[in-house]
Design an enzyme around this catalytic site. Structure first.
Site, PDB file in Angstrom:
ATOM      1  N   ARG A  16       1.542  -1.163   0.098  1.00 38.39           N
ATOM      2  CA  ARG A  16       0.112   0.089  -0.090  1.00 38.39           C
ATOM      3  C   ARG A  16       0.494   1.265   0.292  1.00 38.39           C
ATOM      4  O   ARG A  16       2.161   1.029   0.429  1.00 38.39           O
ATOM      5  CB  ARG A  16      -1.455   0.045   1.120  1.00 38.39           C
ATOM      6  CG  ARG A  16      -1.971  -0.877   1.145  1.00 38.39           C
ATOM      7  CD  ARG A  16      -2.849  -0.849   2.157  1.00 38.39           C
ATOM      8  NE  ARG A  16      -3.089   0.602   2.943  1.00 38.39           N
ATOM      9  CZ  ARG A  16      -3.666   0.194   4.275  1.00 38.39           C
ATOM     10  NH1 ARG A  16      -3.670  -0.248   5.577  1.00 38.39           N
ATOM     11  NH2 ARG A  16      -4.016   1.603   4.568  1.00 38.39           N
ATOM     12  N   LYS A  88      -2.829  -8.063  10.728  1.00 38.58           N
ATOM     13  CA  LYS A  88      -4.318  -7.319  11.541  1.00 38.58           C
ATOM     14  C   LYS A  88      -5.168  -7.047  10.088  1.00 38.58           C
ATOM     15  O   LYS A  88      -6.650  -7.768  10.345  1.00 38.58           O
ATOM     16  CB  LYS A  88      -4.526  -6.442  12.418  1.00 38.58           C
ATOM     17  CG  LYS A  88      -4.168  -5.535  11.573  1.00 38.58           C
ATOM     18  CD  LYS A  88      -4.297  -4.639  13.356  1.00 38.58           C
ATOM     19  CE  LYS A  88      -3.676  -2.831  12.939  1.00 38.58           C
ATOM     20  NZ  LYS A  88      -4.572  -1.790  12.975  1.00 38.58           N
ATOM     21  N   ASP A  89      -4.832  -7.073   8.924  1.00 42.24           N
ATOM     22  CA  ASP A  89      -5.504  -6.682   8.120  1.00 42.24           C
ATOM     23  C   ASP A  89      -5.664  -7.658   6.982  1.00 42.24           C
ATOM     24  O   ASP A  89      -7.230  -7.876   5.813  1.00 42.24           O
ATOM     25  CB  ASP A  89      -4.838  -5.442   6.869  1.00 42.24           C
ATOM     26  CG  ASP A  89      -5.317  -3.902   7.876  1.00 42.24           C
ATOM     27  OD1 ASP A  89      -5.470  -3.874   7.984  1.00 42.24           O
ATOM     28  OD2 ASP A  89      -3.932  -3.485   7.074  1.00 42.24           O
ATOM     29  N   THR A 132     -11.555   6.529  17.109  1.00 41.46           N
ATOM     30  CA  THR A 132     -10.818   5.379  16.205  1.00 41.46           C
ATOM     31  C   THR A 132     -11.987   4.880  15.209  1.00 41.46           C
ATOM     32  O   THR A 132     -13.483   5.156  15.253  1.00 41.46           O
ATOM     33  CB  THR A 132     -10.699   4.169  17.926  1.00 41.46           C
ATOM     34  OG1 THR A 132     -10.466   3.056  17.419  1.00 41.46           O
ATOM     35  CG2 THR A 132     -12.717   4.033  18.288  1.00 41.46           C
ATOM     36  N   SER A 134     -12.136   1.557  15.308  1.00 44.59           N
ATOM     37  CA  SER A 134     -12.449   0.280  15.452  1.00 44.59           C
ATOM     38  C   SER A 134     -13.488  -0.168  16.250  1.00 44.59           C
ATOM     39  O   SER A 134     -13.486   0.347  17.268  1.00 44.59           O
ATOM     40  CB  SER A 134     -10.920  -0.271  16.220  1.00 44.59           C
ATOM     41  OG  SER A 134     -11.132  -1.364  16.634  1.00 44.59           O
ATOM     42  N   ARG A 136     -14.056  -3.149  17.666  1.00 44.52           N
ATOM     43  CA  ARG A 136     -12.739  -3.946  18.847  1.00 44.52           C
ATOM     44  C   ARG A 136     -12.496  -2.785  20.079  1.00 44.52           C
ATOM     45  O   ARG A 136     -12.975  -3.065  20.998  1.00 44.52           O
ATOM     46  CB  ARG A 136     -11.882  -4.147  18.557  1.00 44.52           C
ATOM     47  CG  ARG A 136     -10.870  -5.147  19.201  1.00 44.52           C
ATOM     48  CD  ARG A 136      -9.338  -6.011  19.140  1.00 44.52           C
ATOM     49  NE  ARG A 136      -8.906  -4.377  18.156  1.00 44.52           N
ATOM     50  CZ  ARG A 136      -8.100  -3.749  18.877  1.00 44.52           C
ATOM     51  NH1 ARG A 136      -8.247  -4.033  20.087  1.00 44.52           N
ATOM     52  NH2 ARG A 136      -7.496  -3.285  18.049  1.00 44.52           N
ATOM     53  N   ARG A 137     -11.968  -1.765  19.997  1.00 50.07           N
ATOM     54  CA  ARG A 137     -11.590  -1.358  20.474  1.00 50.07           C
ATOM     55  C   ARG A 137     -12.912   0.261  21.367  1.00 50.07           C
ATOM     56  O   ARG A 137     -12.603  -0.030  22.624  1.00 50.07           O
ATOM     57  CB  ARG A 137     -10.300   0.323  19.800  1.00 50.07           C
ATOM     58  CG  ARG A 137      -9.439  -0.036  19.405  1.00 50.07           C
ATOM     59  CD  ARG A 137      -8.494   0.814  18.824  1.00 50.07           C
ATOM     60  NE  ARG A 137      -7.236  -0.011  19.085  1.00 50.07           N
ATOM     61  CZ  ARG A 137      -6.604   0.723  17.465  1.00 50.07           C
ATOM     62  NH1 ARG A 137      -7.352   1.366  16.594  1.00 50.07           N
ATOM     63  NH2 ARG A 137      -5.255  -0.464  17.260  1.00 50.07           N
ATOM     64  N   ARG A 154     -11.262   7.963  10.853  1.00 52.57           N
ATOM     65  CA  ARG A 154     -10.198   7.048   9.762  1.00 52.57           C
ATOM     66  C   ARG A 154      -9.334   7.890   8.852  1.00 52.57           C
ATOM     67  O   ARG A 154      -8.871   9.085   9.616  1.00 52.57           O
ATOM     68  CB  ARG A 154     -11.742   6.806   8.972  1.00 52.57           C
ATOM     69  CG  ARG A 154     -12.049   5.881   9.045  1.00 52.57           C
ATOM     70  CD  ARG A 154     -11.846   4.458   8.929  1.00 52.57           C
ATOM     71  NE  ARG A 154     -11.605   3.759   7.598  1.00 52.57           N
ATOM     72  CZ  ARG A 154     -11.720   3.673   6.284  1.00 52.57           C
ATOM     73  NH1 ARG A 154     -13.064   4.053   5.972  1.00 52.57           N
ATOM     74  NH2 ARG A 154     -11.046   3.245   5.507  1.00 52.57           N
ATOM     75  N   ASN A 156      -5.077   7.658   7.312  1.00 57.34           N
ATOM     76  CA  ASN A 156      -3.761   7.187   7.957  1.00 57.34           C
ATOM     77  C   ASN A 156      -3.154   7.774   9.060  1.00 57.34           C
ATOM     78  O   ASN A 156      -3.955   8.927   9.603  1.00 57.34           O
ATOM     79  CB  ASN A 156      -2.458   7.560   6.817  1.00 57.34           C
ATOM     80  CG  ASN A 156      -3.024   7.484   4.831  1.00 57.34           C
ATOM     81  OD1 ASN A 156      -3.398   6.277   5.275  1.00 57.34           O
ATOM     82  ND2 ASN A 156      -2.742   7.580   4.431  1.00 57.34           N
ATOM     83  N   ARG A 160      -4.534  11.026  10.967  1.00 57.31           N
ATOM     84  CA  ARG A 160      -5.743  10.749  12.654  1.00 57.31           C
ATOM     85  C   ARG A 160      -5.096  11.706  13.498  1.00 57.31           C
ATOM     86  O   ARG A 160      -5.627  12.480  13.869  1.00 57.31           O
ATOM     87  CB  ARG A 160      -5.234   9.416  12.683  1.00 57.31           C
ATOM     88  CG  ARG A 160      -6.244   8.359  11.883  1.00 57.31           C
ATOM     89  CD  ARG A 160      -6.156   7.270  12.704  1.00 57.31           C
ATOM     90  NE  ARG A 160      -6.820   6.275  11.789  1.00 57.31           N
ATOM     91  CZ  ARG A 160      -6.784   5.098  11.257  1.00 57.31           C
ATOM     92  NH1 ARG A 160      -7.232   4.621  12.833  1.00 57.31           N
ATOM     93  NH2 ARG A 160      -7.499   3.999  10.961  1.00 57.31           N
ATOM     94  N   CYS A 247     -12.160  -7.437  10.621  1.00 52.23           N
ATOM     95  CA  CYS A 247     -11.726  -6.685  11.651  1.00 52.23           C
ATOM     96  C   CYS A 247     -12.384  -5.567  11.870  1.00 52.23           C
ATOM     97  O   CYS A 247     -12.233  -5.219  13.246  1.00 52.23           O
ATOM     98  CB  CYS A 247     -10.199  -5.978  10.202  1.00 52.23           C
ATOM     99  SG  CYS A 247     -11.352  -5.431   9.628  1.00 52.23           S
TER     100      CYS A 247
END
Length: 315
Positions: A16, A88-89, A132, A134, A136-137, A154, A156, A160, A247
Site C-alpha cells: 500500500r 490484522k488486515d 477510533t 475500530s 473492537r476498541r 479514519r 492514515n 489521524r 476486522c
C-alpha cells in the site's frame, strides 16, 4: 506480465502507498536484501479499496480484505512477487494459490492512547471525544468508560494525528506498532494494558504473502520467518476463523509464548460495550491452532454467538 516462479535476479514487492505501509515495506525490503544480496527488490505501490474510501466506517464497506484484495490480484497475475501486509488486515481465508510465506518478529501488539492534553485514559473528562475506526476498541473502551463519546476516525496515521491536534478529538487510540515503526513514540500518552484493550488478531505483526508455487521466493522469505510470532498469530487467527469474524467485529485475541507453552486470551463484545465475554486458554506450542479453535468454542458457548448474530443481522 508473465508469471515466473524460477530463480531470478529481480523481485517486485507490492505495498500500500500509505506512509506506514511504505515504512514497513522498506524495512522488510532491506532485510530481504541482506539475506539475498544478489537479488534486487523494487517496490510497487498499489492503492486498495480501503485506501480509496476514507469517509465511511470500515464495517459498512466490507471490513476485512479491503486493504489486501488489489494487492492479491497483483500477486495472482504475476505483477508482483510478494507483498507486505499488516497481519490484522489479512482475512483468514486466502485466495487459492496464495499463502503467508513469512511472519517476521512482532512489534508491540498493544493499543496506544494519544490525548491532546496529555491525560491518561482514566483521567479523560466525562464525555471526552475519543476517535477510533475500530469496533473492537470502541466496545472495550466503552465497557471501561461508558461515559465517553467514541467517534469514527479514519485515515492514515498522520491524518489521524492531525485531526487530534486540530481539536476534533480529545484523544485517539491507535496501534502502538505503527507509531513505533514510524518513530512517533513521543506522541504516545499511554500504552493501554491488554486487560483494558485486548489487541486485534495479529496486531503488531506483518504477514508476507506470496504465491504457493513460488519456491524461489519461499526460500528467501523462509530465512526471515520468526517461528514464535508465526505460532502466536496462527493461534489468534484460528480463533478468528472459527468465529468467522472480520476486522470490524468486536473480536480480540492475543497469544503470548513462554518457553514451550502458549497462552491465548480471547474476547467478543457487544458494540456498545455493555457485554464483554472474555476467556483464556493455555497449552503447548504444537497445539496453537487447536487452542484458538477451542477458545472460540468456549466464547461461543458463553454467549458470543448471540452477540455475533446480532452484529451480522442473523439473529
Amino acid at each position: 506480465m508473465s508469471r515466473s516462479t524460477g530463480q531470478r535476479s529481480t523481485l517486485v514487492l507490492g505495498t500500500r502507498a500509505s506512509k506506514l505501509a511504505l515504512q514497513q515495506s522498506e524495512m522488510f525490503q532491506a532485510r530481504v536484501q541482506e539475506v539475498a544480496p544478489g537479488v534486487a527488490v523494487t517496490l510497487k505501490r498499489i492503492q486498495t479499496s480501503g485506501d480509496k474510501i476514507v469517509d465511511v466506517p470500515l464495517a459498512k464497506i466490507g471490513g476485512k480484505g479491503l486493504f489486501v484484495k488489489e494487492i492479491e490480484d497483483a500477486l495472482l497475475s504475476g505483477e508482483i512477487d510478494f507483498a507486505v501486509h499488516s497481519m490484522k488486515d489479512v482475512p483468514t481465508q486466502l485466495p487459492e494459490g496464495l499463502e503467508i510465506l513469512c511472519v517476521p518478529p512482532r512489534e508491540d501488539a498493544r493499543d496506544a492512547l494519544i490525548s491532546r492534553e496529555g491525560r491518561l485514559f482514566k483521567d479523560l473528562p466525562p464525555g471526552a471525544r475519543v476517535g477510533t475506526s475500530s469496533l473492537r476498541r470502541q466496545s472495550q473502551l466503552l465497557h471501561a468508560r461508558p461515559d465517553l463519546r467514541i467517534e469514527m476516525l479514519r485515515g492514515n496515521l498522520d491524518t489521524r494525528l492531525r485531526k487530534l491536534k486540530e481539536g476534533q478529538f480529545d484523544a485517539i487510540v491507535l496501534a502502538a506498532a505503527g507509531l513505533r515503526r514510524l518513530a512517533w513514540t513521543q506522541e504516545i500518552t499511554e500504552y493501554l494494558d491488554p486487560r483494558l484493550s485486548l489487541p486485534a488478531i495479529g496486531q503488531g505483526a506483518l504477514g508476507i504473502e506470496g504465491r504457493s508455487d513460488d519456491g524461489f521466493v519461499r526460500d528467501i522469505l523462509n530465512r526471515l520467518n520468526h517461528p514464535p510470532t508465526r505460532v502466536a498469530v496462527s493461534s489468534e487467527r484460528a480463533l478468528l476463523h472459527r468465529l468467522e469474524g472480520g476486522c470490524q467485529v468486536p473480536i480480540a485475541a492475543y497469544a503470548t509464548l513462554v518457553d514451550d507453552e502458549i497462552q491465548l486470551e480471547g474476547l467478543v463484545a457487544s458494540v456498545d460495550g455493555k457485554t464483554v465475554i472474555r476467556d483464556a486458554i493455555r497449552g503447548t506450542i504444537a497445539e496453537a491452532q487447536a487452542l484458538g479453535t477451542q477458545l472460540a468454542e468456549r466464547l461461543l458457548s458463553r454467549g458470543a454467538d448471540k452477540i455475533l448474530c446480532a452484529i451480522y443481522g442473523t439473529a
